[in-house]
Scaffold this active site. Structure first.
Site, PDB file in Angstrom:
ATOM      1  N   LYS A   1      -1.680 -29.782 -21.231  1.00 35.38           N
ATOM      2  CA  LYS A   1      -0.105 -30.282 -20.624  1.00 35.38           C
ATOM      3  C   LYS A   1       0.311 -29.075 -21.996  1.00 35.38           C
ATOM      4  O   LYS A   1      -0.109 -30.215 -23.187  1.00 35.38           O
ATOM      5  CB  LYS A   1       0.370 -31.389 -20.071  1.00 35.38           C
ATOM      6  CG  LYS A   1       1.830 -31.528 -20.016  1.00 35.38           C
ATOM      7  CD  LYS A   1       2.225 -30.180 -18.557  1.00 35.38           C
ATOM      8  CE  LYS A   1       3.437 -29.989 -19.201  1.00 35.38           C
ATOM      9  NZ  LYS A   1       4.571 -29.350 -17.774  1.00 35.38           N
ATOM     10  N   SER A   2       1.632 -28.797 -21.961  1.00 35.56           N
ATOM     11  CA  SER A   2       1.840 -28.529 -23.740  1.00 35.56           C
ATOM     12  C   SER A   2       2.473 -29.554 -24.117  1.00 35.56           C
ATOM     13  O   SER A   2       3.264 -30.296 -22.870  1.00 35.56           O
ATOM     14  CB  SER A   2       2.603 -26.850 -23.000  1.00 35.56           C
ATOM     15  OG  SER A   2       2.505 -26.184 -22.424  1.00 35.56           O
TER      16      SER A   2
ATOM     17  N   GLY B   1       9.861 -29.241 -16.431  1.00 30.59           N
ATOM     18  CA  GLY B   1      10.609 -29.465 -18.073  1.00 30.59           C
ATOM     19  C   GLY B   1       9.982 -29.917 -18.832  1.00 30.59           C
ATOM     20  O   GLY B   1      10.334 -30.733 -19.581  1.00 30.59           O
TER      21      GLY B   1
ATOM     22  N   CYS C   1       7.425 -20.621 -20.983  1.00 32.20           N
ATOM     23  CA  CYS C   1       8.264 -21.342 -19.581  1.00 32.20           C
ATOM     24  C   CYS C   1       9.687 -20.706 -19.654  1.00 32.20           C
ATOM     25  O   CYS C   1      10.665 -20.394 -20.493  1.00 32.20           O
ATOM     26  CB  CYS C   1       8.900 -22.687 -19.881  1.00 32.20           C
ATOM     27  SG  CYS C   1       8.754 -23.618 -18.539  1.00 32.20           S
TER      28      CYS C   1
ATOM     29  N   GLY D   1       0.604 -18.946  -7.805  1.00 28.90           N
ATOM     30  CA  GLY D   1      -0.161 -18.665  -7.046  1.00 28.90           C
ATOM     31  C   GLY D   1      -0.124 -17.333  -6.279  1.00 28.90           C
ATOM     32  O   GLY D   1      -0.025 -17.104  -7.163  1.00 28.90           O
TER      33      GLY D   1
ATOM     34  N   GLY E   1      -2.905 -16.633 -12.680  1.00 27.53           N
ATOM     35  CA  GLY E   1      -1.657 -16.443 -12.207  1.00 27.53           C
ATOM     36  C   GLY E   1      -2.456 -15.776 -11.066  1.00 27.53           C
ATOM     37  O   GLY E   1      -2.624 -14.982 -10.773  1.00 27.53           O
ATOM     38  N   GLY E   2      -1.959 -16.888  -9.581  1.00 23.53           N
ATOM     39  CA  GLY E   2      -2.520 -16.414  -8.776  1.00 23.53           C
ATOM     40  C   GLY E   2      -4.710 -16.888  -8.532  1.00 23.53           C
ATOM     41  O   GLY E   2      -4.232 -16.614  -7.497  1.00 23.53           O
TER      42      GLY E   2
ATOM     43  N   GLY F   1      -4.439 -22.268 -11.709  1.00 23.88           N
ATOM     44  CA  GLY F   1      -3.730 -23.425 -11.640  1.00 23.88           C
ATOM     45  C   GLY F   1      -4.125 -23.803 -10.645  1.00 23.88           C
ATOM     46  O   GLY F   1      -4.513 -24.569  -9.622  1.00 23.88           O
ATOM     47  N   THR F   2      -2.682 -23.525  -9.800  1.00 22.99           N
ATOM     48  CA  THR F   2      -2.110 -23.765  -8.287  1.00 22.99           C
ATOM     49  C   THR F   2      -3.983 -23.593  -7.295  1.00 22.99           C
ATOM     50  O   THR F   2      -3.262 -24.719  -6.276  1.00 22.99           O
ATOM     51  CB  THR F   2      -1.285 -22.660  -7.862  1.00 22.99           C
ATOM     52  OG1 THR F   2      -0.183 -22.845  -8.830  1.00 22.99           O
ATOM     53  CG2 THR F   2      -0.353 -23.078  -6.844  1.00 22.99           C
TER      54      THR F   2
END
Ligand SMILES: Cc1cc2nc3c(=O)[nH]c(=O)nc-3n(C[C@H](O)[C@H](O)[C@H](O)COP(=O)(O)O)c2cc1C
Length: 303
Positions: A45-46, A72, A127, A216, A242-243, A264-265
């Site tokens: 995580k950042s 956030g 972000c 996603g 991304g996706g 990710g998603t």
């Protein structure tokens, strides 16, 4: 068996699937488990200098084609994160993600990472939903990207990955600025947007922060186009994020120019098995199409 191992910025990955930042948090145990389940590498995580509570709930909503999130940057802060990741023993590369408000803060936090062993540092300049950070702090333009990259680069002794946003114009120019500032690789990229989902019951935005970053399947074509543009613009390697949900998505990223893919998603949809499933699907396609190594496919869409 097709060989999907890859290398970027001098780092070897047994699999081209890398856990994207923020998806499974900052617990070393959890991230080690992701490695044992087939991820080629993992990204934390950042992390910010101070601990952050992040935005109030709801912070994530499924919009059908993917997720909208406004976490956030909830994280335990750099001191705790360094304690947590001290002594990383997996052979899978550990990418330590950081974010900060300005050059001075980026330099400070980057300088602290050398206390532990990491394979690379990733800086998130991208972000779309945290005031004071990323796009909302103007970090997505070419000038800021150059300045921040240069500041961080001089403070670390491992490769530097710069994570960009798919939602800024002239993404090739931004990637060039990262390269000029000393980046060893680009991660293309972060969530898109910001976007908004309205809750019909309450007649209000679903997320407490109102808007958030889109991820996603819905963002795949946008991410693939950005990877294509960035590959054309720079010589440093690209991580395509991304996706990516299936092996065929990862292969699109590779053909557009990525040397590895961020996942990710997909983990929310297909679970922690996503990494091994995506790798298997990539291998199956490669074998039935006569490819032995992933390298043969990097950037072929440009020929
Ligand atoms: C819940 C959530 C939290 C995220 N947190 C971060 C973060 O801390 N730092 C970062 O660079 N990206 C963060 N991201 C962005 C992801 O790393 C990734 O770039 C983005 O989701 C696109 O990839 P995907 O479609 O495979 O999810 C987050 C994404 C989600 C969904």
């Amino acid at each position: 068996m097709a060989d999907v191992s890859t290398e970027l910025a001098g780092i070897r990955f047994k699999s081209p699937t890398i856990l994207a930042s923020g998806i499974l948090g900052t617990s070393k145990k959890v991230l080690e488990r992701v490695c044992s389940k087939g991820a080629g590498g993992i990204t934390t995580k950042s992390i910010t200098i101070e601990p952050r509570k992040g935005h109030n709930s709801p912070i994530v909503v499924d919009f059908g084609g993917g997720m909208l999130n406004a976490v956030g940057y909830a994280n335990p802060g750099i001191e705790k994160a360094l304690e947590e990741f001290d002594g990383w023993e997996m052979e899978n590369p550990l990418i330590f993600s950081i974010t900060a408000k300005d050059c001075g803060e980026y330099e400070k936090i980057a300088g602290m990472i050398s206390k532990i062993k990491v394979s690379a540092v990733e800086i998130a300049l991208s972000c779309p939903h945290t005031p004071g950070y990323g796009l909302l702090a103007g970090q997505g333009d070419p000038a800021s990207t150059f300045e921040i990259t240069k500041s961080v680069k001089k403070k670390i002794n491992v490769p530097l990955i710069v994570k960009l946003s798919p939602s800024v114009p002239a993404i090739g120019e931004v990637a060039k600025s990262a390269e000029k500032g000393g980046a060893d690789a680009v991660n293309m990229g972060n969530t898109a947007g910001p976007g908004m989902v309205i809750d019909l019951e309450r007649k209000r935005p679903f997320l407490d922060f109102k808007f958030g970053g889109m991820s996603g399947p819905a963002v795949l074509p946008l991410a693939v186009r950005c990877v294509y543009d960035v590959y054309k613009a720079v010589k440093i390697p690209v991580i395509g994020t991304g996706g990516v949900t299936y092996g065929k998505d990862a292969l699109q990223m590779i053909m557009a120019g990525a040397s590895a893919v961020g996942i990710g998603t997909a983990v929310y949809y297909r679970g922690i098995e996503s990494f091994s499933l995506i790798e298997k699907e990539m291998k199956e396609w490669m074998e039935s199409n006569g490819y032995k190594k992933i390298k043969e496919l990097v950037g072929v869409a440009h020929e």
